[in-house]
Design a protein around this motif. Structure first.
Motif, mmCIF file in Angstrom:
data_model
loop_
_atom_site.group_PDB
_atom_site.id
_atom_site.type_symbol
_atom_site.label_atom_id
_atom_site.label_comp_id
_atom_site.label_asym_id
_atom_site.label_seq_id
_atom_site.Cartn_x
_atom_site.Cartn_y
_atom_site.Cartn_z
ATOM 1 N N ILE A 140 -28.583 38.128 23.553
ATOM 2 C CA ILE A 140 -29.255 39.345 23.164
ATOM 3 C C ILE A 140 -29.959 38.891 21.770
ATOM 4 O O ILE A 140 -29.172 37.523 21.589
ATOM 5 C CB ILE A 140 -28.882 41.058 22.554
ATOM 6 C CG1 ILE A 140 -28.396 40.665 21.570
ATOM 7 C CG2 ILE A 140 -28.553 41.641 23.725
ATOM 8 C CD1 ILE A 140 -28.218 42.068 21.059
ATOM 9 N N ASP A 141 -31.398 39.079 21.105
ATOM 10 C CA ASP A 141 -32.059 38.370 20.139
ATOM 11 C C ASP A 141 -32.686 36.989 20.460
ATOM 12 O O ASP A 141 -32.167 36.385 19.784
ATOM 13 C CB ASP A 141 -30.958 38.600 18.952
ATOM 14 C CG ASP A 141 -30.653 40.207 18.683
ATOM 15 O OD1 ASP A 141 -31.189 40.355 19.000
ATOM 16 O OD2 ASP A 141 -30.186 39.997 17.871
ATOM 17 N N GLY A 142 -33.341 36.798 21.292
ATOM 18 C CA GLY A 142 -33.280 35.468 21.441
ATOM 19 C C GLY A 142 -34.606 35.143 20.220
ATOM 20 O O GLY A 142 -35.321 36.398 20.097
ATOM 21 N N TYR A 143 -34.546 33.232 19.895
ATOM 22 C CA TYR A 143 -36.344 33.343 19.831
ATOM 23 C C TYR A 143 -36.215 31.998 19.918
ATOM 24 O O TYR A 143 -35.776 31.529 19.949
ATOM 25 C CB TYR A 143 -35.468 33.307 18.013
ATOM 26 C CG TYR A 143 -36.859 33.696 16.600
ATOM 27 C CD1 TYR A 143 -37.691 34.085 16.328
ATOM 28 C CD2 TYR A 143 -37.170 32.491 16.710
ATOM 29 C CE1 TYR A 143 -38.832 34.107 16.137
ATOM 30 C CE2 TYR A 143 -38.497 32.048 15.863
ATOM 31 C CZ TYR A 143 -39.167 33.166 15.416
ATOM 32 O OH TYR A 143 -40.669 33.088 14.298
ATOM 33 N N PHE A 144 -37.638 32.040 20.641
ATOM 34 C CA PHE A 144 -38.288 30.845 20.958
ATOM 35 C C PHE A 144 -38.955 30.126 20.076
ATOM 36 O O PHE A 144 -39.651 30.272 18.960
ATOM 37 C CB PHE A 144 -39.425 31.100 22.276
ATOM 38 C CG PHE A 144 -40.361 30.120 22.694
ATOM 39 C CD1 PHE A 144 -39.416 29.672 23.587
ATOM 40 C CD2 PHE A 144 -42.009 29.236 21.933
ATOM 41 C CE1 PHE A 144 -40.326 28.407 24.452
ATOM 42 C CE2 PHE A 144 -42.584 28.839 23.059
ATOM 43 C CZ PHE A 144 -41.745 27.861 23.580
ATOM 44 N N SER A 155 -25.057 37.216 19.041
ATOM 45 C CA SER A 155 -25.331 38.509 18.190
ATOM 46 C C SER A 155 -23.864 38.841 18.459
ATOM 47 O O SER A 155 -23.394 39.001 19.107
ATOM 48 C CB SER A 155 -26.157 39.686 18.910
ATOM 49 O OG SER A 155 -25.283 40.891 18.112
ATOM 50 N N PHE A 156 -23.117 38.067 17.007
ATOM 51 C CA PHE A 156 -21.735 38.010 16.550
ATOM 52 C C PHE A 156 -20.588 38.186 16.983
ATOM 53 O O PHE A 156 -20.043 38.208 17.750
ATOM 54 C CB PHE A 156 -21.577 39.829 16.044
ATOM 55 C CG PHE A 156 -22.169 40.605 15.205
ATOM 56 C CD1 PHE A 156 -22.632 40.058 13.949
ATOM 57 C CD2 PHE A 156 -23.132 41.535 15.290
ATOM 58 C CE1 PHE A 156 -23.751 40.844 12.695
ATOM 59 C CE2 PHE A 156 -23.787 41.769 14.371
ATOM 60 C CZ PHE A 156 -24.336 41.179 13.644
ATOM 61 N N GLN A 157 -21.302 36.951 17.854
ATOM 62 C CA GLN A 157 -20.019 35.780 18.748
ATOM 63 C C GLN A 157 -21.172 34.296 19.067
ATOM 64 O O GLN A 157 -20.736 33.635 19.702
ATOM 65 C CB GLN A 157 -20.316 36.817 20.063
ATOM 66 C CG GLN A 157 -19.843 37.610 20.560
ATOM 67 C CD GLN A 157 -19.643 38.160 21.999
ATOM 68 O OE1 GLN A 157 -19.123 37.427 23.334
ATOM 69 N NE2 GLN A 157 -20.231 39.079 22.300
ATOM 70 N N GLY A 158 -21.260 34.065 18.073
ATOM 71 C CA GLY A 158 -22.643 32.764 17.634
ATOM 72 C C GLY A 158 -23.435 32.626 17.845
ATOM 73 O O GLY A 158 -23.820 33.392 18.819
ATOM 74 N N ILE A 159 -23.991 32.292 16.668
ATOM 75 C CA ILE A 159 -25.815 32.303 17.036
ATOM 76 C C ILE A 159 -25.469 30.724 18.334
ATOM 77 O O ILE A 159 -25.482 29.513 17.649
ATOM 78 C CB ILE A 159 -26.410 31.878 16.103
ATOM 79 C CG1 ILE A 159 -26.477 32.918 15.486
ATOM 80 C CG2 ILE A 159 -28.023 31.006 16.704
ATOM 81 C CD1 ILE A 159 -27.149 33.947 15.641
#
Length: 522
Positions: free
Chosen positions: A178-182, A195-199
């Motif tokens: 989740i929490d994508g950033y293009f 999300s709390f499993q690595g970026i």
């Protein structure tokens, strides 16, 4: 906690202060009451929060006409009974970055690849289209896969056409999809997420509808979510949220920042630590954290105004404005200035906590002195303004003394808007203040933890001869050496302006802002 005068005592984290902020306490003299309120200056200031009652995870972009568009989360966290009231990505618009109007929803109907809440949108204009990446997740009473979807529109107000899921937890071992950033870099599209499993970051296909597994790499540890990526002065900056977002006023959300000369890392924080090393058991250097009024700031985006100043939009809780959504405190929409240190680190909201009031974006409101650390010398005696005996306590006296090299003789001078400054001692981190908010001639100057009151605000007025007078906003009187003394230890008081040399001060610049881990600007 109270002082010996029975006035409520504040430490620096209990009130709001910001580079470019003009804040006033509720009392005109003495200490403020527990509730801090802002003065109203519609011509130069805005007040946080910007929009409510509920606008978490904001993302922002500007169209060619100069209009700003913001998109946020609106989700049902209860038991599904309010499902019909859940907005499918609310949209706001603004012509000035601080006054926002609700436009509508991004989607006409819920994307169908997983029945769940749509959250954490990310908006960009790319290849002639408005492109939105969004998170779709099963709600607590549903089953399904976390994932990131893609939607596009010809116009920023939608409606957006859904292109379905492009990435999900079942597609890779990392999870937390989740929490994508293009980001588009050198003509190639990329997507950050986690999300709390690595970026993670990966290259996308040209149509943005799929990703290339061979390009996947991790850039930050398991401590984070809510990514925002920003490029400036040869660095890529990774803004991430850590802590708990959604436990109401007890939430621990805050923002950390790493940077790299490569989009792909390694991203190191101000302590020099690779952000890959942070996980659920440790934390890095907070660049935006809570204060006594505003809790759990985080998950934001960056915008740049017409003057080239950068602003961070994010959500936080307001303990004084307890709006509720589905019986849960609402996360509201905030904006704060991003300053940059001389070694290119961001400083959000001046002291790294949300501000109550700030000078508007695009405003041409500047002071006569640049923000920085100064020695302040009396024209009559040549001696420096200092805190007596290098004291660090509230109420310690301010006097003059020969240059000793002590940090107690250096002052952080910060423009707060509307012609006003705050002046903070480098040694004690306490602000120059007038005893008990007095308006009388001869009242001594002292130091006190910054509580935003008018007795702590000063106008720095040019005298026309290279010197300045320090005029207290509360009393209208100026800083003066008692009896025009030239002796070490002579008291510094306030007095009506006479134009004498003992009321004239020079500012010797030492250095620009240098943030430290405790939030001090040095």
């Amino acid at each position: 906690m109270t002082d010996s005068h029975g006035k409520r005592r504040f430490d620096r984290r209990s009130v709001l202060k910001v580079i470019g902020t003009g804040i006033a306490g509720t009392a005109a003299a003495g200490r403020a009451s527990e509730t801090v309120s802002a003065t109203t200056d519609g011509s130069t200031h805005y007040h946080n929060e910007l929009y409510g009652p509920h606008f978490p995870d904001p993302t922002i972009h500007r169209d060619d006409s100069g209009t700003w568009w913001a998109y946020g989360t609106n989700m049902d966290r209860s038991d599904g009974s309010n499902d019909s009231e859940e907005l499918l990505i609310p949209i706001l618009r603004s012509d000035n970055l601080h006054e926002w109007t609700y436009v509508g929803e991004a989607f006409d109907s819920r994307p169908g690849w997983t029945y769940g809440s749509i959250w954490a949108p990310d908006i960009h204009y790319y290849d002639g289209e408005w492109v939105m990446f969004y998170s779709l997740s099963p709600r607590p009473w549903e089953s399904g896969e976390f994932g990131i979807g893609l939607a596009k529109s010809d116009t920023p107000d939608g409606p957006f056409t859904d292109y379905g899921q492009i990435l999900g937890d079942n597609d890779h071992e990392g999870g937390g999809s989740i929490d994508g950033y293009f980001v588009e870099h050198d003509g190639t599209p990329y997507l950050f997420w986690g999300s709390f499993q690595g970026i993670y970051v990966t290259e996308l296909t040209a149509d943005l509808q799929d990703w290339k597994p061979s390009t996947l790499q991790q850039v930050a540890g398991q401590a984070y979510e809510g990514t925002c990526v920003f490029r400036r002065n040869g660095y890529w900056y990774l803004f991430v949220a850590t802590g708990t977002c959604c436990d109401g006023y007890s939430s621990t959300y805050e923002v950390e920042v790493g940077r790299s000369q490569s989009l792909f890392g390694p991203y190191t924080d101000p302590s020099g630590t690779d952000m890959l090393n942070y996980d659920a058991n440790n934390a890095g250097v907070a660049q935006l954290t809570a204060n006594s009024r505003f809790a759990a700031p985080g998950h934001g985006d960056i915008a740049t105004d017409d003057n080239g100043r950068d602003w961070f939009v994010y959500h936080a809780y307001d303990r004084n404005d307890q709006e509720y959504v589905d019986d849960v405190p609402a996360r509201q929409f905030f904006l704060d200035r991003v300053e940059w240190t001389e070694d290119d680190w961001p400083l959000i909201a001046g002291d790294k906590t949300p501000s109550l009031q700030s000078v508007e974006p695009n405003a041409n409101d500047t002071g006569v002195l640049d923000d920085g650390i100064y020695r302040i010398a009396n024209e009559n005696s040549g001696k420096l303004l200092e805190v007596a005996d290098a004291g660090t306590a509230d109420g310690d006296n301010v006097r003059q003394w020969s240059n000793s090299g002590c940090a107690c003789q250096r002052w952080w001078v910060e423009y707060v808007g509307g012609g006003e400054y705050r002046i903070v001692n480098q040694n004690s981190n306490r602000a120059l203040d007038v005893t008990d908010g007095s308006t009388a001639n001869g009242a001594s100057l002292q130091q006190w933890g910054w509580w935003t009151g008018p007795s702590q605000k000063w106008e720095i007025v040019e005298n026309g001869d290279g010197t300045y007078r320090l005029r207290n906003v509360n009393s209208g009187k100026v800083a003066d050496v008692l009896n025009a003394s030239t002796e070490d230890g002579a008291d510094v008081v306030q007095y009506d302006w006479t134009g004498d040399a003992n009321q004239r001060w020079s500012f010797d610049f030492v250095k620009t802002v240098q943030p430290a881990d405790d939030g001090r600007p040095w």
